[in-house]
Design an enzyme around this catalytic site. Sequence first.
Site, mmCIF file in Angstrom:
data_model
loop_
_atom_site.group_PDB
_atom_site.id
_atom_site.type_symbol
_atom_site.label_atom_id
_atom_site.label_comp_id
_atom_site.label_asym_id
_atom_site.label_seq_id
_atom_site.Cartn_x
_atom_site.Cartn_y
_atom_site.Cartn_z
ATOM 1 C CG ASP A 105 5.187 -9.724 -0.622
ATOM 2 O OD1 ASP A 105 5.078 -10.365 0.427
ATOM 3 O OD2 ASP A 105 5.216 -8.480 -0.689
ATOM 4 C CG ASP A 126 2.640 -10.551 4.510
ATOM 5 O OD1 ASP A 126 2.910 -9.383 4.202
ATOM 6 O OD2 ASP A 126 1.592 -10.889 5.082
ATOM 7 C CD GLU A 148 5.559 -7.172 6.942
ATOM 8 O OE1 GLU A 148 5.022 -6.063 6.916
ATOM 9 O OE2 GLU A 148 4.901 -8.228 6.916
ATOM 10 C CG HIS A 207 3.264 -2.402 0.772
ATOM 11 N ND1 HIS A 207 4.429 -3.039 1.160
ATOM 12 C CD2 HIS A 207 2.259 -3.205 1.180
ATOM 13 C CE1 HIS A 207 4.124 -4.169 1.767
ATOM 14 N NE2 HIS A 207 2.817 -4.300 1.789
ATOM 15 C CG ASP A 208 2.431 -2.466 4.941
ATOM 16 O OD1 ASP A 208 1.403 -2.474 4.239
ATOM 17 O OD2 ASP A 208 3.117 -3.489 5.163
HETATM 18 C C1 GLC Z 1 2.015 -7.272 5.751
HETATM 19 C C2 GLC Z 1 1.877 -6.520 4.461
HETATM 20 C C3 GLC Z 1 0.638 -5.678 4.517
HETATM 21 C C4 GLC Z 1 -0.540 -6.597 4.693
HETATM 22 C C5 GLC Z 1 -0.367 -7.488 5.907
HETATM 23 C C6 GLC Z 1 -1.336 -8.626 5.889
HETATM 24 O O1 GLC Z 1 2.241 -6.430 6.834
HETATM 25 O O2 GLC Z 1 3.037 -5.779 4.212
HETATM 26 O O3 GLC Z 1 0.482 -4.884 3.380
HETATM 27 O O4 GLC Z 1 -1.713 -5.851 4.812
HETATM 28 O O5 GLC Z 1 0.906 -8.077 5.953
HETATM 29 O O6 GLC Z 1 -0.987 -9.528 4.881
#
Ligand code: GLC
Length: 528
Positions: A99, A201, A264, A325-326
């Site tokens: 990540d 990310d 992402e 995980h979100d």
């Molecule tokens: C992304 C991650 C999330 C995090 C956010 C800020 O969306 O998947 O878990 O809180 O970025 O880094």
Amino acid sequence: MSEVIWWKRGVIYQIYPRSYQDSNGDGIGDLNGIASRLDYLAGLGVDAIWISPFYPSPMADFGYDISDYCDVDPIFGTLQDFDRLVERAHGLGLKVILDFVPNHSSDQHPWFRESRSSRSNPKRDWYIWRDPAPDGGLPNNWVSNFGGSAWEFDASTGQYYYHAFLKEQPDLNWRNPEVREAMHEALRFWMRYGVDGFRVDVMWHLMKDEAFRDDPPNPGYREGWPDVQRVLQVNSADRPEVHEVVRGLRRVLDEFPDRVLIGEIYLPIERLVTYYGEDLSGAHLPFNFQLINAQWNAPTLASLIAEYEAALPPGGWPNWVLGNHDQKRIAARVGEEQARVAGMLLLTLRGTPTMYYGDELGIGAVTIPPDAVQDPWEKNEPGLGFNRDPQRTPMQWCPGEQAGFSSTKPWLPLSDHFREANVETLSKDPRSILSLYRALIAFRVQRPALRLGDLRLLPCGERVLAYERRLGDDRITVALNLSSEGQVVELSSRESHRVILSTYLDRQTEVATATVTLRPNEGIIIAA
Ligand code: GLC
């Protein structure tokens, strides 16, 4: 098949490292824990693991707030542990994806400490600093994704800094070439360790409007929605300039052979596909989250599959994601029975599937008592239903103490169902969801049509989603009953077909002719 690059033919499995396996009895998962479970992953049949952040971090956002891009947080282990993990993974034929969090660092990163130390510090411009508005107020109306203004005032230097997430996560200034170079070096650092790729990310956030124009209000906003949805983030994110930054990341990955760049990106399909970049110079796989927010019915799924397929740029490789995980776990969204159908969908669609740890056990909703809440977003905006803790609970390995995750109380509570839903118990049951995932992945490996073939949607009415996958002579039909009532499906040709796999794992040898009956919540794979 082996000539096709791994990230096109493979299945990706996401690991949230705090919750996979604790090896040192502190209630938090770690790298040695993951290493000890690689045999399980190889046995499951996945091709790559993506590990959420394990870098040094004050853990304000559980590792998405990084204070050193080139090391391992002691909670998770050491660089030597990581080195061994990669070596073992590669020995088992598993790729390792990290990540990468380039949009923001921790406010404890030495770069930010320097940046905030004075206006004339050489690192001042590494972050996004703005003067107060003429009336002394906020520089503009940008909203943090975790609620409240995205601007934080720094009294000692008299300016605001921008943070798209927590105030402990200041955004880096990607317009600054030194920032780019430092981040590129971090990518190279990990690739020299043998890392096979990165999930980037919030890729669509990397560039912001140069003139810092306000975001327009969101006319669709409703009471009870998270704060960030009050505006449309068209100036604070998804700027045209971002594509040049993504191209830059891609160029660095291309310095090493066969690495994958995943983004992402939460955007509508037509915006999402722009992240493949001009002439595919961008992300190899802009994550496709369409299944996550979709209404779970056949017509909706059919139309979003069709729209996505139609929107892909020439040569752009598709991908599908069911959970992360979100997001609420798939079994919590669609129920235990449809979770099996969803697994069959994910693993038979065209494109690289990414699965989330624990979904192969059917982990569903987990209640988090108020005093056990960990998620900073939930702490900022409690009670809206966006707590991310339920999807981050410990992996369930066995029916014993702490589900085999740890020797002590874990950092988040276990699911109430872990005594039934765990790897050991479900492995012994030939009809379990885990057995289904194993069978689906194994089948995907065997059948070129599933891994690489075309996809053609079949007309099937309101309750059944059906499609054909084909590569040369290899032809497979998938029929998924999205309803809790039996359905009769007409097969396209009169030749006899064999049911190869049912989500109930009990009708493998059945021969079907002109029609086939699907039981409630049943998915089947049929081959001629
Ligand atoms: C992304 C991650 C999330 C995090 C956010 C800020 O969306 O998947 O878990 O809180 O970025 O880094």
